[in-house]
Scaffold this motif. Sequence first.
Motif, PDB file in Angstrom:
ATOM      1  N   LEU A   1       0.832  -1.203   0.000  1.00  0.00           N
ATOM      2  CA  LEU A   1       0.000   0.000   0.000  1.00  0.00           C
ATOM      3  C   LEU A   1       0.867   1.255   0.000  1.00  0.00           C
ATOM      4  O   LEU A   1       0.634   2.187  -0.779  1.00  0.00           O
ATOM      5  CB  LEU A   1      -0.928   0.004   1.224  1.00  0.00           C
ATOM      6  N   TYR A   2       1.891   1.287   0.858  1.00  0.00           N
ATOM      7  CA  TYR A   2       2.779   2.457   0.917  1.00  0.00           C
ATOM      8  C   TYR A   2       3.541   2.620  -0.395  1.00  0.00           C
ATOM      9  O   TYR A   2       3.708   3.742  -0.885  1.00  0.00           O
ATOM     10  CB  TYR A   2       3.758   2.349   2.086  1.00  0.00           C
ATOM     11  N   ALA A   3       3.984   1.519  -0.969  1.00  0.00           N
ATOM     12  CA  ALA A   3       4.716   1.581  -2.244  1.00  0.00           C
ATOM     13  C   ALA A   3       3.793   2.038  -3.377  1.00  0.00           C
ATOM     14  O   ALA A   3       4.202   2.847  -4.223  1.00  0.00           O
ATOM     15  CB  ALA A   3       5.326   0.223  -2.573  1.00  0.00           C
ATOM     16  N   ALA A   4       2.568   1.550  -3.401  1.00  0.00           N
ATOM     17  CA  ALA A   4       1.616   1.960  -4.429  1.00  0.00           C
ATOM     18  C   ALA A   4       1.299   3.452  -4.310  1.00  0.00           C
ATOM     19  O   ALA A   4       1.211   4.166  -5.316  1.00  0.00           O
ATOM     20  CB  ALA A   4       0.332   1.138  -4.322  1.00  0.00           C
ATOM     21  N   SER A   5       1.146   3.903  -3.084  1.00  0.00           N
ATOM     22  CA  SER A   5       0.879   5.319  -2.861  1.00  0.00           C
ATOM     23  C   SER A   5       2.062   6.173  -3.322  1.00  0.00           C
ATOM     24  O   SER A   5       1.875   7.207  -3.980  1.00  0.00           O
ATOM     25  CB  SER A   5       0.581   5.560  -1.378  1.00  0.00           C
ATOM     26  N   ALA A   6       3.276   5.744  -3.015  1.00  0.00           N
ATOM     27  CA  ALA A   6       4.469   6.462  -3.478  1.00  0.00           C
ATOM     28  C   ALA A   6       4.541   6.418  -4.999  1.00  0.00           C
ATOM     29  O   ALA A   6       4.936   7.409  -5.635  1.00  0.00           O
ATOM     30  CB  ALA A   6       5.727   5.856  -2.863  1.00  0.00           C
ATOM     31  N   GLY A   7       4.144   5.299  -5.589  1.00  0.00           N
ATOM     32  CA  GLY A   7       4.110   5.189  -7.047  1.00  0.00           C
ATOM     33  C   GLY A   7       3.118   6.162  -7.661  1.00  0.00           C
ATOM     34  O   GLY A   7       3.408   6.783  -8.699  1.00  0.00           O
ATOM     35  N   LEU A   8       1.959   6.328  -7.029  1.00  0.00           N
ATOM     36  CA  LEU A   8       0.982   7.299  -7.513  1.00  0.00           C
ATOM     37  C   LEU A   8       1.523   8.727  -7.396  1.00  0.00           C
ATOM     38  O   LEU A   8       1.289   9.559  -8.274  1.00  0.00           O
ATOM     39  CB  LEU A   8      -0.333   7.170  -6.742  1.00  0.00           C
ATOM     40  N   ALA A   9       2.248   8.993  -6.322  1.00  0.00           N
ATOM     41  CA  ALA A   9       2.866  10.314  -6.159  1.00  0.00           C
ATOM     42  C   ALA A   9       3.878  10.553  -7.276  1.00  0.00           C
ATOM     43  O   ALA A   9       3.911  11.641  -7.874  1.00  0.00           O
ATOM     44  CB  ALA A   9       3.537  10.432  -4.791  1.00  0.00           C
ATOM     45  N   ALA A  10       4.694   9.552  -7.568  1.00  0.00           N
ATOM     46  CA  ALA A  10       5.685   9.680  -8.633  1.00  0.00           C
ATOM     47  C   ALA A  10       5.008   9.854  -9.989  1.00  0.00           C
ATOM     48  O   ALA A  10       5.442  10.673 -10.811  1.00  0.00           O
ATOM     49  CB  ALA A  10       6.604   8.460  -8.650  1.00  0.00           C
ATOM     50  N   LEU A  11       3.933   9.114 -10.219  1.00  0.00           N
ATOM     51  CA  LEU A  11       3.187   9.239 -11.472  1.00  0.00           C
ATOM     52  C   LEU A  11       2.583  10.640 -11.606  1.00  0.00           C
ATOM     53  O   LEU A  11       2.618  11.242 -12.685  1.00  0.00           O
ATOM     54  CB  LEU A  11       2.102   8.171 -11.545  1.00  0.00           C
ATOM     55  N   SER A  12       2.053  11.155 -10.511  1.00  0.00           N
ATOM     56  CA  SER A  12       1.500  12.513 -10.530  1.00  0.00           C
ATOM     57  C   SER A  12       2.581  13.533 -10.850  1.00  0.00           C
ATOM     58  O   SER A  12       2.368  14.446 -11.652  1.00  0.00           O
ATOM     59  CB  SER A  12       0.865  12.854  -9.179  1.00  0.00           C
ATOM     60  N   LEU A  13       3.739  13.371 -10.226  1.00  0.00           N
ATOM     61  CA  LEU A  13       4.852  14.294 -10.468  1.00  0.00           C
ATOM     62  C   LEU A  13       5.318  14.209 -11.922  1.00  0.00           C
ATOM     63  O   LEU A  13       5.559  15.230 -12.574  1.00  0.00           O
ATOM     64  CB  LEU A  13       6.001  13.989  -9.517  1.00  0.00           C
ATOM     65  N   PHE A  14       5.415  12.999 -12.445  1.00  0.00           N
ATOM     66  CA  PHE A  14       5.812  12.824 -13.840  1.00  0.00           C
ATOM     67  C   PHE A  14       4.772  13.432 -14.783  1.00  0.00           C
ATOM     68  O   PHE A  14       5.125  14.025 -15.813  1.00  0.00           O
ATOM     69  CB  PHE A  14       6.028  11.340 -14.152  1.00  0.00           C
TER      70      PHE A  14
ATOM     71  N   CYS B   1      -0.273  18.502  -8.355  1.00  0.00           N
ATOM     72  CA  CYS B   1       0.635  18.877  -7.263  1.00  0.00           C
ATOM     73  C   CYS B   1       0.050  18.441  -5.916  1.00  0.00           C
ATOM     74  O   CYS B   1       0.759  17.897  -5.065  1.00  0.00           O
ATOM     75  CB  CYS B   1       0.877  20.384  -7.295  1.00  0.00           C
ATOM     76  N   VAL B   2      -1.233  18.646  -5.745  1.00  0.00           N
ATOM     77  CA  VAL B   2      -1.908  18.208  -4.517  1.00  0.00           C
ATOM     78  C   VAL B   2      -1.854  16.681  -4.416  1.00  0.00           C
ATOM     79  O   VAL B   2      -1.549  16.134  -3.351  1.00  0.00           O
ATOM     80  CB  VAL B   2      -3.368  18.721  -4.469  1.00  0.00           C
ATOM     81  N   ALA B   3      -2.125  15.995  -5.525  1.00  0.00           N
ATOM     82  CA  ALA B   3      -2.086  14.531  -5.524  1.00  0.00           C
ATOM     83  C   ALA B   3      -0.681  14.030  -5.185  1.00  0.00           C
ATOM     84  O   ALA B   3      -0.525  13.096  -4.390  1.00  0.00           O
ATOM     85  CB  ALA B   3      -2.531  13.991  -6.885  1.00  0.00           C
ATOM     86  N   THR B   4       0.338  14.663  -5.753  1.00  0.00           N
ATOM     87  CA  THR B   4       1.715  14.272  -5.469  1.00  0.00           C
ATOM     88  C   THR B   4       1.996  14.379  -3.980  1.00  0.00           C
ATOM     89  O   THR B   4       2.555  13.464  -3.372  1.00  0.00           O
ATOM     90  CB  THR B   4       2.704  15.163  -6.256  1.00  0.00           C
ATOM     91  N   THR B   5       1.592  15.478  -3.401  1.00  0.00           N
ATOM     92  CA  THR B   5       1.837  15.714  -1.976  1.00  0.00           C
ATOM     93  C   THR B   5       1.128  14.685  -1.106  1.00  0.00           C
ATOM     94  O   THR B   5       1.740  14.052  -0.250  1.00  0.00           O
ATOM     95  CB  THR B   5       1.387  17.134  -1.593  1.00  0.00           C
TER      96      THR B   5
END
Length: 177
Positions: free
Chosen positions: A8-21, A51-55
Motif C-alpha cells: 500500500l505504501y509503495a503503491a501510494s508512493a508510485g501514484l505520487a511519482a506518477l502525478s509528479l511525472f 501537485c496536490v495529488a503528489t503531496t
Amino acid sequence: MRRALDALYAASAGLAALSLFTIFLVMMAQVVLREMNQQFPGADDLSAYLCVATTFFALGATFKRGELIRVGMVLDRLRPGARRVMELLVLGLAATLMAYVTYWTAQDVAFSWEIEELAQGTVPFPLWIPKLSMPLGSGILLIAILDEFVAVLRGLIPSYVRAAEERAAAGDFSAEV
C-alpha cells in the motif's frame, strides 16, 4: 499483513511519482504547444491538482521512511520507557489529527460529487476527482501512523526512527536538514 501494508505504501508512493511525472508531461506539452502558437486548455489547473495529488500520495511512504519533518529534540533525550510512552502519545495524537483530516476531506469529496461541482477554469473538471487524492493520501498516512502505533505498542522501534538511524550511520544527513 506486513506485505499488504508495505505494498500500500509503495503503491501510494508510485501514484505520487506518477502525478509528479504527469506534471512534467503537462509542462513539456505547454512548452511545445506554445512554440506552435497553441494552448493547452486547463494545464494550470491540471498541474495544480496533480501537485496536490503528489503531496498527499507521498505522505504515507515518506512517513514510514522517516523523511517527514519530525522534531525529536525531546524524544531523543528520554529513557527507553518514557520515550515509548511519549512516542505512543504523539502517534495517538497524530492518528487523531489524520482521522479528522481524512474524514473531512472525504466529506468534501462526497459533497463535490453530490452537487456535481465543476472547476471554474478553462476546462470544467469535475472537482471530486482531483479532491479524491486528499482523503486517500491522508487515509494512507493514517494507516501508516496506526501501523507505527501498533509496532511501538509491541515494543518495536518505529520504522521512521530505524530509517533515520540507518541514514545517520551511513553518513547521510540529507533528511535531517
